[in-house]
Design a protein around this motif. Structure first.
Motif, mmCIF file in Angstrom:
data_model
loop_
_atom_site.group_PDB
_atom_site.id
_atom_site.type_symbol
_atom_site.label_atom_id
_atom_site.label_comp_id
_atom_site.label_asym_id
_atom_site.label_seq_id
_atom_site.Cartn_x
_atom_site.Cartn_y
_atom_site.Cartn_z
ATOM 1 N N VAL A 58 -15.013 -8.958 -53.812
ATOM 2 C CA VAL A 58 -16.383 -9.046 -54.295
ATOM 3 C C VAL A 58 -16.556 -10.450 -54.871
ATOM 4 O O VAL A 58 -16.051 -10.756 -55.958
ATOM 5 C CB VAL A 58 -16.697 -7.981 -55.371
ATOM 6 N N ASP B 97 -21.542 -12.024 -52.973
ATOM 7 C CA ASP B 97 -21.933 -10.622 -53.115
ATOM 8 C C ASP B 97 -22.777 -10.417 -54.369
ATOM 9 O O ASP B 97 -23.632 -9.528 -54.414
ATOM 10 C CB ASP B 97 -20.690 -9.728 -53.208
ATOM 11 N N PHE C 225 -20.377 -1.711 -56.422
ATOM 12 C CA PHE C 225 -19.366 -1.811 -55.368
ATOM 13 C C PHE C 225 -18.323 -0.695 -55.419
ATOM 14 O O PHE C 225 -17.379 -0.693 -54.633
ATOM 15 C CB PHE C 225 -18.691 -3.182 -55.436
#
Length: 250
Positions: free
Chosen positions: A57, A128, A49
């Protein structure tokens, strides 16, 4: 193992609520790569990320145990928010203690639940990341398949699955050699007056070799491809453990 008792503390892992749960740090004496696996899980998530324009996240951690992996995930990106699930009260208490005092502790939601029950409450494409360490190998093959299907379902398109766990080597000779080496390393506890601890771990490692439980690397990769994961493969291995990753297609 029943399908109603499937979280990190279930059946085989119930032992962590007592002797092994209270003295988990002793693992470093026989498994020095234990910390390396935790660090790599966090590193993989962080790199995934890095530079991406997202405000949060969302991470599901299956079987947070003592909170070592939780802490590694917290440190990988200031945007991580973690749902740390375990069904053992003593493990959750240790995990809370592990992150207590950190400025980031408010980003962790501790949940005492059976993992399949918890997953059943999660909407499609919600997280995620789904991460875990030394949990999924404990389940029998059919039950683990159910959990893996749910993991895939709750991941967002483009989401990441990362698991530091015991994956048996495909080569039988290599598998036997690595098991023998790990069992030999448990001898260190005899000199510490903890032969009981040694016996617990040897029994657990022997149980993990049962046909209905053993998680073979090649079969695990095929399972993930079958479920739809892409970019499947271990990125780190030491002795009997590996860090396996997979991504859900966008």
């Amino acid at each position: 193992m029943s399908t109603t008792d499937t979280s990190a503390g279930a059946k085989n892992d119930g032992r962590f609520a007592h002797t092994l749960g209270e003295e988990y740090e002793l693992l470093l004496k026989s498994m020095p790569h234990y910390s390396e696996v935790q660090w790599r899980i966090g590193q993989i998530i962080g790199k995934r990320f890095e530079g991406k324009p997202v405000s949060k996240v969302k991470v599901l951690e299956i079987g947070c145990g003592t909170g070592i992996t939780t802490r590694a995930i917290l440190g990988c990106d200031v945007r991580t928010e973690i749902w740390a699930v375990d069904n053992e009260k003593v493990m959750l208490e240790q995990a809370r203690a592990m992150v207590k005092g950190l400025r980031a502790q408010s980003r962790v939601h501790f949940e005492q639940h059976d993992i399949l029950v918890f997953l059943g409450t999660v909407p499609d494409s919600y997280f995620d990341v789904v991460a875990s360490a030394w949990v999924l190998h404990n389940f029998e093959n059919g039950l683990r398949e159910e959990i893996m299907k749910e993991i895939y379902r709750v991941l967002k398109p483009g989401g990441l699955f990362v698991n530091g766990d015991k994956y048996a080597h495909d080569d039988l000779a290599e598998r036997a050699s690595r098991l023998a080496e790990q069992i030999r390393r448990f001898d260190v506890y005899d000199g510490m007056g903890r032969s009981d601890y040694k016996a617990e771990w040897i029994a657990h490692y022997v149980q993990d070799e049962r046909p209905e439980v053993i998680w073979i690397e090649g079969e695990a990769k095929k399972q993930m491809h079958r479920l739809g994961f892409e970019m499947v493969g271990p990125i780190y291995r030491c002795l009997m453990e590996a860090v396996m990753v997979g991504t859900k297609p966008v």
